[in-house]
Scaffold this motif. Structure first.
Motif, short mmCIF file in Angstrom:
data_model
loop_
_atom_site.label_atom_id
_atom_site.label_comp_id
_atom_site.label_asym_id
_atom_site.label_seq_id
_atom_site.Cartn_x
_atom_site.Cartn_y
_atom_site.Cartn_z
N ILE A 184 0.85 -1.20 0.00
CA ILE A 184 0.00 0.00 0.00
C ILE A 184 0.88 1.25 0.00
N LEU A 185 1.91 1.24 0.84
CA LEU A 185 2.84 2.38 0.88
C LEU A 185 3.60 2.51 -0.44
N PHE A 186 3.92 1.37 -1.04
CA PHE A 186 4.56 1.37 -2.36
C PHE A 186 3.66 2.05 -3.38
N ALA A 187 2.35 1.74 -3.34
CA ALA A 187 1.39 2.35 -4.26
C ALA A 187 1.29 3.86 -4.02
N VAL A 188 1.40 4.27 -2.75
CA VAL A 188 1.38 5.71 -2.43
C VAL A 188 2.55 6.42 -3.10
N THR A 189 3.73 5.81 -3.03
CA THR A 189 4.91 6.43 -3.68
C THR A 189 4.73 6.48 -5.19
N LEU A 190 4.15 5.42 -5.77
CA LEU A 190 3.93 5.40 -7.22
C LEU A 190 2.97 6.52 -7.65
N LEU A 191 1.87 6.66 -6.91
CA LEU A 191 0.89 7.70 -7.24
C LEU A 191 1.48 9.09 -7.02
N SER A 192 2.22 9.25 -5.92
CA SER A 192 2.87 10.53 -5.62
C SER A 192 3.90 10.89 -6.70
N ASP A 193 4.73 9.91 -7.07
CA ASP A 193 5.76 10.14 -8.08
C ASP A 193 5.13 10.47 -9.44
N SER A 194 4.08 9.75 -9.79
CA SER A 194 3.41 9.97 -11.09
C SER A 194 2.81 11.37 -11.15
N LEU A 195 2.15 11.78 -10.06
CA LEU A 195 1.57 13.12 -10.01
C LEU A 195 2.65 14.19 -10.12
N MET A 196 3.76 13.98 -9.40
CA MET A 196 4.86 14.94 -9.45
C MET A 196 5.49 15.01 -10.84
N LEU A 197 5.63 13.85 -11.49
CA LEU A 197 6.21 13.83 -12.83
C LEU A 197 5.35 14.61 -13.81
N ILE A 217 2.99 17.05 -13.18
CA ILE A 217 2.91 18.48 -12.89
C ILE A 217 4.25 19.17 -13.13
N SER A 218 5.34 18.56 -12.67
CA SER A 218 6.66 19.19 -12.85
C SER A 218 7.03 19.28 -14.33
N ILE A 264 -1.31 25.28 -8.01
CA ILE A 264 -0.43 24.24 -8.55
C ILE A 264 0.72 23.96 -7.57
N SER A 265 1.25 25.04 -7.00
CA SER A 265 2.40 24.90 -6.11
C SER A 265 2.05 24.17 -4.82
N VAL A 266 0.80 24.28 -4.37
CA VAL A 266 0.37 23.54 -3.18
C VAL A 266 0.58 22.05 -3.40
N VAL A 267 0.18 21.56 -4.58
CA VAL A 267 0.33 20.14 -4.91
C VAL A 267 1.81 19.77 -5.02
N VAL A 268 2.59 20.62 -5.70
CA VAL A 268 4.02 20.35 -5.89
C VAL A 268 4.75 20.32 -4.55
N LEU A 269 4.51 21.32 -3.71
CA LEU A 269 5.20 21.39 -2.41
C LEU A 269 4.82 20.22 -1.52
N LEU A 270 3.54 19.83 -1.57
CA LEU A 270 3.07 18.71 -0.74
C LEU A 270 3.70 17.40 -1.18
N TYR A 271 3.59 17.09 -2.48
CA TYR A 271 4.03 15.77 -2.95
C TYR A 271 5.53 15.67 -3.18
N LEU A 284 5.79 33.89 -14.59
CA LEU A 284 6.22 32.50 -14.77
C LEU A 284 6.04 31.78 -13.44
N CYS A 285 5.57 30.56 -13.49
CA CYS A 285 5.31 29.80 -12.26
C CYS A 285 6.59 29.09 -11.83
#
Length: 307
Positions: A55-68, A70-71, A92-99, A169-170
């Motif tokens: 489950i924690l592995f899936a959290v990292t996958l979802l977090s990494d995918s979202l960061m990839l 957006i960034s 947008i930055s709220v999501v980036v800073l969080l994840y 520029l963001c």
């Protein structure tokens, strides 16, 4: 003549930058495809979404995918010099800073799970139940939101209401009006870095002792857990270096702007993308159960070995 030389030099630099942009796009597509494949595999087996480490592995996958995603969007937007209203960039930055923080905090939680599994096996089922894991995920996001809240609070305290309607520029520099804000952000990241390092070292020492004292299958399991912790440590180190990247970039931008751009791209590729490709290696290939499930799914059910 000097102006012509500067123009040619600038065009060459932009062409090199465009090559880097293309390389980044290829890497992002590859990593997102791998992550999507792993996430689909995770949801196809009940033993995965009812086990803490998966489950924690899936959290990292979802977090990494979202960061990839957006960034990469921000990378392209800034390369083509597209501006947006500041309030949109704040969202947008709220999501980036969080994840940005969620992944290293989750990796730390995964090392603690290995500690419980190896050093406290009789309490593992109790401490690492599905219910406890859901609470752990909430705690991870709560802890990860603290730097985001502090950084944005200093920004809200310094920005005027009219500033939110301006087009900019963001970038992270947009949130820094004063030098002390940069110091606050660095201090928070360094504090998190210190806490995570202490936890990793504690877990490493405890598992090392357990591995030396164990015998037979327990010894094999302990050494395998130790190798997993070492890989997590390396992955965590890259993530934390990426968090400290703005410190280096702030110093470099005072020297040369194109050097600053090159350093920022290098940080993104080495310390932003690379940690995101280590998760599939640690649990997608090294973990026997997940590896069998991947092969079964990839072969459209032709791989029949019992998982």
């Amino acid at each position: 003549m000097a102006n012509n030389s500067s123009l040619v030099g600038g065009q060459v630099s932009l062409l090199k930058l465009w090559d880097t942009i293309i390389i980044v796009q290829v890497l992002v597509i590859i990593f997102l495809s791998i992550n999507a494949f792993l996430i689909i595999t995770f949801f196809r087996k009940e033993c995965f979404y009812t086990t803490t480490r998966y489950i924690l592995f899936a959290v990292t996958l979802l977090s990494d995918s979202l960061m990839l995603v957006i960034s990469d969007i921000l990378l392209l937007v800034n390369y083509f010099r597209f501006t947006m209203q500041v309030w949109i960039c704040v969202i947008i930055s709220v999501v980036v800073l969080l994840y940005n923080i969620v992944t290293p905090v989750t990796l730390t939680a995964m090392t603690l799970e290995r500690y419980v599994a190896i050093c406290m096996p009789l309490r593992h089922a109790e401490l690492c139940s599905t219910r406890s894991t859901m609470h752990c995920i909430l705690i991870i996001h709560a802890l990860s939101s603290v730097p985001c809240i502090v950084i944005l609070s200093t920004f809200f305290a310094s920005a005027s209401l009219g500033f939110y309607k301006q087009y900019n520029l963001c970038t992270v520099e947009m949130f820094l009006f004063y030098r002390w804000q940069d110091h606050v952000r660095s201090a928070i990241h360094e504090f998190y870095f210190l806490i995570m390092v202490i936890i990793i070292l504690f877990v490493y020492v405890k598992i090392m002792k357990a591995a030396k004292a164990a015998s037979g299958e327990d010894k094999k399991s302990s050494w395998k857990g130790l190798r997993t912790v070492i890989l997590h440590s390396f992955q965590l180190l890259l993530c934390l270096i990426y968090l400290c990247g703005p410190l280096i970039e702030a110093a470099v931008i005072q020297i040369d702007f194109m050097l600053f751009i090159n350093v920022r791209f290098s940080n993104y590729i080495l310390f932003g993308l690379t940690p995101r490709c280590l998760s599939p290696l640690i649990y997608g290939l090294r973990d026997e159960t997940f590896s069998h499930a991947l092969k079964h799914f990839a072969s459209f059910g032709l791989y029949k070995r019992n998982v």
